[in-house]
Structures are given as C-alpha cells and as structure tokens.
Scaffold this active site. Structure first.
Site, PDB file in Angstrom:
ATOM      1  NE  ARG A  24      -3.658   1.765   3.395  1.00 10.87           N
ATOM      2  CZ  ARG A  24      -4.866   2.197   2.867  1.00 10.87           C
ATOM      3  NH1 ARG A  24      -4.921   1.302   1.418  1.00 10.87           N
ATOM      4  NH2 ARG A  24      -4.850   3.167   2.826  1.00 10.87           N
ATOM      5  CB  ILE A  50      -6.053   4.501  -1.151  1.00 11.50           C
ATOM      6  CG1 ILE A  50      -4.782   5.251  -2.275  1.00 11.50           C
ATOM      7  CG2 ILE A  50      -6.251   2.971  -1.221  1.00 11.50           C
ATOM      8  CD1 ILE A  50      -3.921   4.274  -2.120  1.00 11.50           C
ATOM      9  CB  SER A  51     -11.202   2.532   0.199  1.00 15.70           C
ATOM     10  OG  SER A  51     -12.185   3.727  -0.593  1.00 15.70           O
ATOM     11  CD  GLN A  52     -11.942   2.808   6.563  1.00 12.77           C
ATOM     12  OE1 GLN A  52     -12.622   3.988   7.075  1.00 12.77           O
ATOM     13  NE2 GLN A  52     -11.883   2.432   7.996  1.00 12.77           N
TER      14      GLN A  52
END
Length: 203
Positions: A24, A50-52
């Site tokens: 990530r 970016i989403s969690q």
C-alpha cells in the site's frame, strides 16, 4: 491484517492474505509511507485518497471473487484496489476518468508484476460493455443510485459493490443479479468521494 481486518470481521483468508501482500505504501503520496497501514484513507499525489484498508477488504470480500472471476472496477485511482482484485480474480478491467491517473496506475501495476488488469479511460457510470458480463463490479466512488448500465453488465449471480447515498454519507450496497432481478443488501455505512458522471452527481 490481524488488528484491522480479521478482528473486525473480514473472514475471507484470501482477501486478508492479499491485503498483506499488496504494498500500500507504493500508492500514497511521497512522505506518507509511515501512514500506509493505519486504518484511515491515504492521500495520493493527485490530492485524492485511497480508501482505508478495512473498507478495501470489506468491498473485496463482498464481491466474492474466485480465480475464474472477471471483474470490473470503476475508479482506478492509484491502482491499489485493482492490484488487490487482480490477485484474487482471473481478469480485471479498471475504468478511470482521468488519463494521467490511469497511466500512473498502469506503471505501478507493471512494477508489481500484475498483468491481468486492463485499464480503460472513460466515464465510469457507463461501465465497460465490450468485456461484459462480469462476475463482480466494484465501484470506488459514491452514486445517488446504482447506474443501470452497471447493473446490466453483471452476469447472473454477479455482484455490484457500490457506495449509494448523498454527498455526505452512503451505505455500501451489494446488488446480486438473480433470475428474478436484483437482491440488495447493505454492508454498512461508508463515505466516498462522488462519482463524476452526468449519470451520477452533476458536475
């Protein structure tokens, strides 16, 4: 993975293993590598997020992928979620509205050795009809209602995972295509940026 995913109910071992494998930190803005695995959205070099990790895992689990799955992703962004999907599915088509973001995502995916993602620059609400039908469609931006073109591109038994609501709050909805139509359920509350499309929220 133990604290943020397994402890919060993500049961699919393949999803958890993939989340541990995909780096990530390569997808965030420079200088934010130390924040990459906190359970919060991660800023990118384009000022987006970016989403969690929990939301990425939840959406991927809801899609119920197999190695035979053909997947459509709406909202390529940095390519992070596409990398997660590609590790679990046969093939992924990922649609991004912005050509520069799509190109950068392609470079990241190549660096990771991922070759089963096809990148498309287009309006996400239109989907990608040439490769339909899909066993799963994952949308990483909010809409006021599920776009009809996306529902129509689902295979029988396929699932559309999509944030539905207004600009402030949404529910993460899962629509499964059945012989009688579509079954819908909520996977819980969420908050995403809006899908930019005349078929979604007006620009």
């Amino acid at each position: 993975v133990r604290r943020q995913l397994r402890a919060r109910g993500v049961r699919d071992a393949g999803v958890r293993a993939t989340m541990a494998w995909v780096p990530r930190e390569l997808c965030g803005a420079r200088g934010l590598a130390g924040e990459a695995y906190a359970d919060t959205p991660l800023r990118t070099s384009h000022g987006q997020t970016i989403s969690q990790p929990f939301i990425v895992a939840l959406m991927t689990e809801a899609a119920r992928l197999s190695r035979r799955s053909r997947v459509l992703e709406i909202g390529t962004g940095t390519g992070y979620h596409a990398a997660v999907l590609a590790h679990l599915a046969r093939a992924v088509w990922s649609v991004e509205r912005h050509a520069d973001m799509s190109q950068e995502a392609g470079a990241r995916l190549r660096d990771l050795g991922i070759a089963n993602v096809t990148l498309v620059v287009a309006d996400g609400a239109e989907g990608h009809a040439p490769a339909a039908p899909y066993q799963a469609i994952v949308v990483t931006a909010a809409v006021p209602a599920p776009p009809a073109r996306l529902l129509n591109q689902l295979d029988l038994g396929g699932r559309l995972v999509i944030p539905v609501g207004d600009l402030a709050t949404q529910d993460l909805m899962v629509y499964e295509r059945t012989p009688a139509g579509f079954d819908a359920r909520s996977a819980g509350p969420c908050r995403f940026v809006p899908l930019v499309s005349p078929a979604a929220f007006p620009e």
